[in-house]
Design a protein around this motif. Structure first.
Motif, PDB file in Angstrom:
ATOM      1  N   VAL A   1      11.250  77.495  51.395  1.00  0.00           N
ATOM      2  CA  VAL A   1      10.751  76.805  52.592  1.00  0.00           C
ATOM      3  C   VAL A   1      10.432  77.825  53.673  1.00  0.00           C
ATOM      4  CG1 VAL A   1      11.377  75.222  54.462  1.00  0.00           C
ATOM      5  CG2 VAL A   1      11.922  74.624  52.088  1.00  0.00           C
ATOM      6  N   GLY A   2      11.331  78.798  53.866  1.00  0.00           N
ATOM      7  CA  GLY A   2      11.079  79.844  54.868  1.00  0.00           C
ATOM      8  C   GLY A   2       9.851  80.658  54.548  1.00  0.00           C
ATOM      9  N   ASN A   3       9.648  80.982  53.277  1.00  0.00           N
ATOM     10  CA  ASN A   3       8.466  81.755  52.875  1.00  0.00           C
ATOM     11  C   ASN A   3       7.182  80.976  53.136  1.00  0.00           C
ATOM     12  OD1 ASN A   3      10.056  83.882  52.012  1.00  0.00           O
ATOM     13  ND2 ASN A   3      10.189  83.124  49.895  1.00  0.00           N
ATOM     14  N   ALA A   4       7.217  79.656  52.852  1.00  0.00           N
ATOM     15  CA  ALA A   4       6.031  78.832  53.100  1.00  0.00           C
ATOM     16  C   ALA A   4       5.713  78.772  54.584  1.00  0.00           C
ATOM     17  CB  ALA A   4       6.248  77.425  52.539  1.00  0.00           C
ATOM     18  N   ALA A   5       6.751  78.679  55.410  1.00  0.00           N
ATOM     19  CA  ALA A   5       6.528  78.649  56.857  1.00  0.00           C
ATOM     20  C   ALA A   5       5.990  79.977  57.354  1.00  0.00           C
ATOM     21  CB  ALA A   5       7.843  78.294  57.567  1.00  0.00           C
ATOM     22  N   LEU A   6       6.414  81.081  56.708  1.00  0.00           N
ATOM     23  CA  LEU A   6       6.001  82.409  57.156  1.00  0.00           C
ATOM     24  C   LEU A   6       4.536  82.697  56.848  1.00  0.00           C
ATOM     25  CD1 LEU A   6       6.910  85.130  58.376  1.00  0.00           C
ATOM     26  CD2 LEU A   6       7.491  85.856  56.057  1.00  0.00           C
ATOM     27  N   VAL A   7       4.102  82.392  55.618  1.00  0.00           N
ATOM     28  CA  VAL A   7       2.738  82.750  55.227  1.00  0.00           C
ATOM     29  C   VAL A   7       1.754  81.599  55.394  1.00  0.00           C
ATOM     30  CG1 VAL A   7       3.628  84.440  53.604  1.00  0.00           C
ATOM     31  CG2 VAL A   7       3.092  82.134  52.800  1.00  0.00           C
ATOM     32  N   GLY A   8       2.268  80.373  55.593  1.00  0.00           N
ATOM     33  CA  GLY A   8       1.389  79.230  55.787  1.00  0.00           C
ATOM     34  C   GLY A   8       1.248  78.393  54.530  1.00  0.00           C
ATOM     35  N   THR A   9       1.119  77.085  54.729  1.00  0.00           N
ATOM     36  CA  THR A   9       1.032  76.165  53.583  1.00  0.00           C
ATOM     37  C   THR A   9      -0.291  76.289  52.839  1.00  0.00           C
ATOM     38  OG1 THR A   9       0.271  74.425  55.092  1.00  0.00           O
ATOM     39  CG2 THR A   9       2.634  74.506  54.590  1.00  0.00           C
ATOM     40  N   ALA A  10      -1.291  76.906  53.464  1.00  0.00           N
ATOM     41  CA  ALA A  10      -2.562  77.084  52.762  1.00  0.00           C
ATOM     42  C   ALA A  10      -2.428  78.137  51.667  1.00  0.00           C
ATOM     43  CB  ALA A  10      -3.659  77.485  53.741  1.00  0.00           C
ATOM     44  N   ARG A  11      -1.497  79.072  51.833  1.00  0.00           N
ATOM     45  CA  ARG A  11      -1.331  80.151  50.874  1.00  0.00           C
ATOM     46  C   ARG A  11      -0.136  79.944  49.944  1.00  0.00           C
ATOM     47  NH1 ARG A  11      -1.160  85.591  54.165  1.00  0.00           N
ATOM     48  NH2 ARG A  11      -1.026  86.390  52.022  1.00  0.00           N
ATOM     49  N   ARG A  12       0.817  79.141  50.367  1.00  0.00           N
ATOM     50  CA  ARG A  12       2.001  78.925  49.529  1.00  0.00           C
ATOM     51  C   ARG A  12       2.420  77.469  49.635  1.00  0.00           C
ATOM     52  NH1 ARG A  12       6.259  82.488  47.613  1.00  0.00           N
ATOM     53  NH2 ARG A  12       5.117  84.185  48.624  1.00  0.00           N
ATOM     54  N   PRO A  13       2.567  76.788  48.532  1.00  0.00           N
ATOM     55  CA  PRO A  13       2.945  75.373  48.592  1.00  0.00           C
ATOM     56  C   PRO A  13       4.400  75.204  49.029  1.00  0.00           C
ATOM     57  CG  PRO A  13       2.940  76.136  46.322  1.00  0.00           C
ATOM     58  CD  PRO A  13       2.380  77.274  47.154  1.00  0.00           C
ATOM     59  N   VAL A  14       4.683  74.034  49.581  1.00  0.00           N
ATOM     60  CA  VAL A  14       6.052  73.708  49.967  1.00  0.00           C
ATOM     61  C   VAL A  14       6.842  73.391  48.707  1.00  0.00           C
ATOM     62  CG1 VAL A  14       7.516  72.160  51.316  1.00  0.00           C
ATOM     63  CG2 VAL A  14       5.233  72.804  52.160  1.00  0.00           C
ATOM     64  N   PRO A  15       7.994  74.012  48.483  1.00  0.00           N
ATOM     65  CA  PRO A  15       8.748  73.771  47.242  1.00  0.00           C
ATOM     66  C   PRO A  15       9.254  72.335  47.173  1.00  0.00           C
ATOM     67  CG  PRO A  15      10.096  74.992  48.799  1.00  0.00           C
ATOM     68  CD  PRO A  15       8.713  74.932  49.387  1.00  0.00           C
ATOM     69  N   PRO A  16       9.341  71.779  45.992  1.00  0.00           N
ATOM     70  CA  PRO A  16       9.862  70.411  45.856  1.00  0.00           C
ATOM     71  C   PRO A  16      11.343  70.361  46.229  1.00  0.00           C
ATOM     72  CG  PRO A  16       9.587  71.430  43.700  1.00  0.00           C
ATOM     73  CD  PRO A  16       8.963  72.372  44.699  1.00  0.00           C
ATOM     74  N   LEU A  17      11.764  69.184  46.661  1.00  0.00           N
ATOM     75  CA  LEU A  17      13.152  69.015  47.071  1.00  0.00           C
ATOM     76  C   LEU A  17      14.090  69.197  45.885  1.00  0.00           C
ATOM     77  CD1 LEU A  17      12.953  65.865  49.369  1.00  0.00           C
ATOM     78  CD2 LEU A  17      13.469  68.215  50.085  1.00  0.00           C
ATOM     79  N   PRO A  18      15.213  69.884  46.082  1.00  0.00           N
ATOM     80  CA  PRO A  18      16.211  69.958  45.009  1.00  0.00           C
ATOM     81  C   PRO A  18      17.016  68.665  44.971  1.00  0.00           C
ATOM     82  CG  PRO A  18      17.014  71.090  46.954  1.00  0.00           C
ATOM     83  CD  PRO A  18      15.605  70.628  47.270  1.00  0.00           C
ATOM     84  N   ASP A  19      17.871  68.581  43.996  1.00  0.00           N
ATOM     85  CA  ASP A  19      18.750  67.426  43.891  1.00  0.00           C
ATOM     86  C   ASP A  19      19.854  67.566  44.944  1.00  0.00           C
ATOM     87  OD1 ASP A  19      20.342  65.323  43.238  1.00  0.00           O
ATOM     88  OD2 ASP A  19      21.097  66.191  41.374  1.00  0.00           O
TER      89      ASP A  19
ATOM     90  N   LEU B   1       4.942  67.870  54.704  1.00  0.00           N
ATOM     91  CA  LEU B   1       5.992  68.239  53.761  1.00  0.00           C
ATOM     92  C   LEU B   1       6.856  69.383  54.301  1.00  0.00           C
ATOM     93  CD1 LEU B   1       4.002  68.214  50.372  1.00  0.00           C
ATOM     94  CD2 LEU B   1       5.786  66.601  51.067  1.00  0.00           C
ATOM     95  N   LEU B   2       6.196  70.381  54.906  1.00  0.00           N
ATOM     96  CA  LEU B   2       6.930  71.530  55.441  1.00  0.00           C
ATOM     97  C   LEU B   2       7.841  71.112  56.584  1.00  0.00           C
ATOM     98  CD1 LEU B   2       7.457  74.579  55.499  1.00  0.00           C
ATOM     99  CD2 LEU B   2       5.499  74.798  57.049  1.00  0.00           C
ATOM    100  N   LEU B   3       7.315  70.304  57.498  1.00  0.00           N
ATOM    101  CA  LEU B   3       8.133  69.873  58.640  1.00  0.00           C
ATOM    102  C   LEU B   3       9.326  69.038  58.193  1.00  0.00           C
ATOM    103  CD1 LEU B   3       5.320  68.996  61.219  1.00  0.00           C
ATOM    104  CD2 LEU B   3       6.846  70.979  61.254  1.00  0.00           C
ATOM    105  N   ASP B   4       9.109  68.158  57.222  1.00  0.00           N
ATOM    106  CA  ASP B   4      10.217  67.351  56.717  1.00  0.00           C
ATOM    107  C   ASP B   4      11.256  68.218  56.014  1.00  0.00           C
ATOM    108  OD1 ASP B   4       9.171  65.084  57.748  1.00  0.00           O
ATOM    109  OD2 ASP B   4       8.379  64.289  55.859  1.00  0.00           O
TER     110      ASP B   4
END
Length: 521
Positions: free
Chosen positions: A26-44, A62-65
């Motif tokens: 999640v931190g990596n997606a926020a750092l580089v942007g959702t256009a370049r890295r997808p938001v990871p799916p929720l774990p259990d 998805l990122l904000l949630d």
């Protein structure tokens, strides 16, 4: 957002490693942007019951949630450091502060009316007023107040005096609030020492933290100078040099001839810093044995000259013997002539009465006659003696020769204020000098002085700079009688935004300060 704080308690059904990896992604997606890295799916997340979004959900949402979920997990998903329940807090011993006072405390903590820079001053005033009234802070405000005091050391001791049992219990639950226990012990001793009857025993004194000893000793010296001196002597042999010096500094309160034996013995202390304070305090005792020794050394250096004996010559002393070094005639400060420094020390330590004896003239005439090459060093010593002994006659005579703010407190209050106002008139175009001039009158100021000072600041063409330079003194000393003149000045400031802001903050500070005082009556 980073993954610096992993979620360590994911709950049943969820593995810590899975949650940690997800939070880093999640931190990596926020750092580089959702256009370049997808938001990871929720774990259990186990029984938390969190459901995944629909596939068409925008990546930004998805990122904000995910960030919201991770933040909540960081706060709620940690395992307790200890499993056992803490003991209940003891009953508070003091009543809660009056409702109006509590409202003002909330205002100052959350929306400081005079600006954030003045919040600490208003909080200290509130806390001391509450302590004097025997009141405590309401429970709901304890976390905010403890958090503020953790970051602002100036607040710690005042806060510790008004948090009562619930506050001490609460502070014990967090390591970063551990300062409360030590500060509270000192606060209790200070509260007891404010009574004209209560003096801590030697054992209690020895157990106090160093910082609290100074405050307790100051309170004891104000009512019982002798008992305060005995407290200092009781731990002298085991105290550090830093503590010995700090305790001697407090002996300035109520200093008298009875303190001479302790100070005389301190001249032999192994620490130079302690010996230095001892000589300064003995300078304030003109009837001491050291003063007599300094007078005997000074006497042969002063001689009258001229046909009528109205001239005055002051010679420089020779190198002192061991007894002279013990009395303070030691190594001079950097860039000072050794013999000139010794002369200053002699003049500072000898009784002022020796000068009329040697010159045959009163203080004003004596000061006028000190004109030869050595007079700068002699006058420096005489100024120190007049200041520390609060001699009004010598202070007035020396101020006629030149401005010296250290001499002003020796004058009677009314004359002190007149002298300072005259000096303000002489420096109304030099803002860099005005703070030292105004600071020569200790707060709180009289109504007349406050109004007159505001009038002079307003009349100066550098009024805005003058207010900036004297703001600490205006905050500490201004009498409420000057608030109306300040209001009128504020109404005429025009486009000077700096002056407008400072005057408004000054008015709001004193208005709230007065309201706090009235709320505890």
């Amino acid at each position: 957002m980073t993954a610096a704080h992993p979620v360590t308690g994911p709950g049943p059904g969820a593995r810590a490693g899975d949650v940690d990896s997800w939070w880093r992604e999640v931190g990596n997606a926020a750092l580089v942007g959702t256009a370049r890295r997808p938001v990871p799916p929720l774990p259990d997340l186990g029984p938390a019951g969190v459901r995944a979004h629909a596939e068409a959900t925008p990546r930004e949402e998805l990122l904000l949630d995910a960030a919201a979920l991770g933040s909540a997990a960081l706060r709620a998903g940690r395992r307790l450091d200890r499993a056992e329940a803490s003991q209940a807090a003891l009953e508070d011993r003091s009543p809660v502060a009056p409702r109006r006072a509590v409202q003002l405390l909330e205002l100052v903590m959350t929306q400081p009316p005079a600006g954030a820079a003045q919040r600490t001053g208003l909080l200290v005033h509130w806390l001391r007023a509450a302590d004097d009234a025997g009141c405590r802070v309401p429970h709901a405000l304890l976390p905010t107040l403890l958090e503020l005091a953790t970051g602002i050391r100036e607040l710690r001791r005042p806060v510790a005096g008004v948090v009562d049992e619930r506050g001490r219990w609460l502070a014990g639950l967090r390591p970063d609030w551990s300062w409360v226990a030590e500060a509270a012990a000192g606060a209790e001793a200070r509260t007891a020492s404010r009574s004209t009857e209560a003096v801590p025993g030697h054992g209690e004194w020895a157990r106090l933290p160093s910082a609290d000893r100074v405050t307790v000793l100051a309170a004891v010296r104000a009512h019982h100078p002798g008992e305060g001196r005995e407290l200092v002597a009781s731990t002298w042999a085991t105290d550090s040099a830093r503590d010995r010096r700090a305790h001697l500094e407090v002996l300035r309160i109520g200093l008298g001839p009875e303190d001479e034996p302790l100070l005389e013995s301190a001249l032999d202390d192994r620490a130079g810093t302690v010996r230095e304070v001892a000589t300064e305090l003995l300078d304030a005792l003109p009837t001491s044995a050291r003063a007599a020794r300094m007078a005997e050394r000074l006497r042969p250096l002063v001689r009258r000259t001229g046909m009528l004996g109205r001239g005055l010559e002051v010679l420089l002393p020779d190198e002192p013997d061991a007894a002279g070094v013990r009395d303070g005639l030691g190594k001079p400060p950097p860039r000072r002539s050794a013999r000139g420094w010794w002369l200053e020390q002699l003049c500072a330590g000898a009784p002022l009465e020796i000068w009329p004896e040697l010159t045959g003239a009163d203080p004003p005439a004596t000061v006028k006659r000190l004109t030869d090459a050595q007079t700068a060093d002699a006058l420096a010593g005489i100024r120190r003696a007049a200041a520390v002994r609060r001699d009004p006659e010598w202070a007035a005579a020396l101020l006629e020769r030149g401005w010296d703010p250290t001499l002003v407190p020796a004058l009677p209050r009314e004359r002190r204020e007149r002298v300072v106002l005259t000096r303000v008139d002489a420096t109304n175009q030099r803002p860099h000098e005005i703070a030292a001039v105004v600071g020569a009158v200790d707060p709180p100021w009289s109504p007349d002085f406050s109004v007159a000072l505001v009038s002079r600041l307003r009349a100066s063409k550098f009024g805005s700079a003058m207010v900036v330079a004297t703001m600490p003194q205006l905050l500490a000393g201004l009498h409420p009688a000057a608030l109306d003149p300040l209001e009128r000045w504020l109404a005429s400031t025009g486009a000077d935004q700096t002056l407008t802001t400072n005057l408004r903050n000054l008015l709001q500070f004193h208005s709230v300060k007065r309201s706090i005082t009235e709320a505890f009556r």
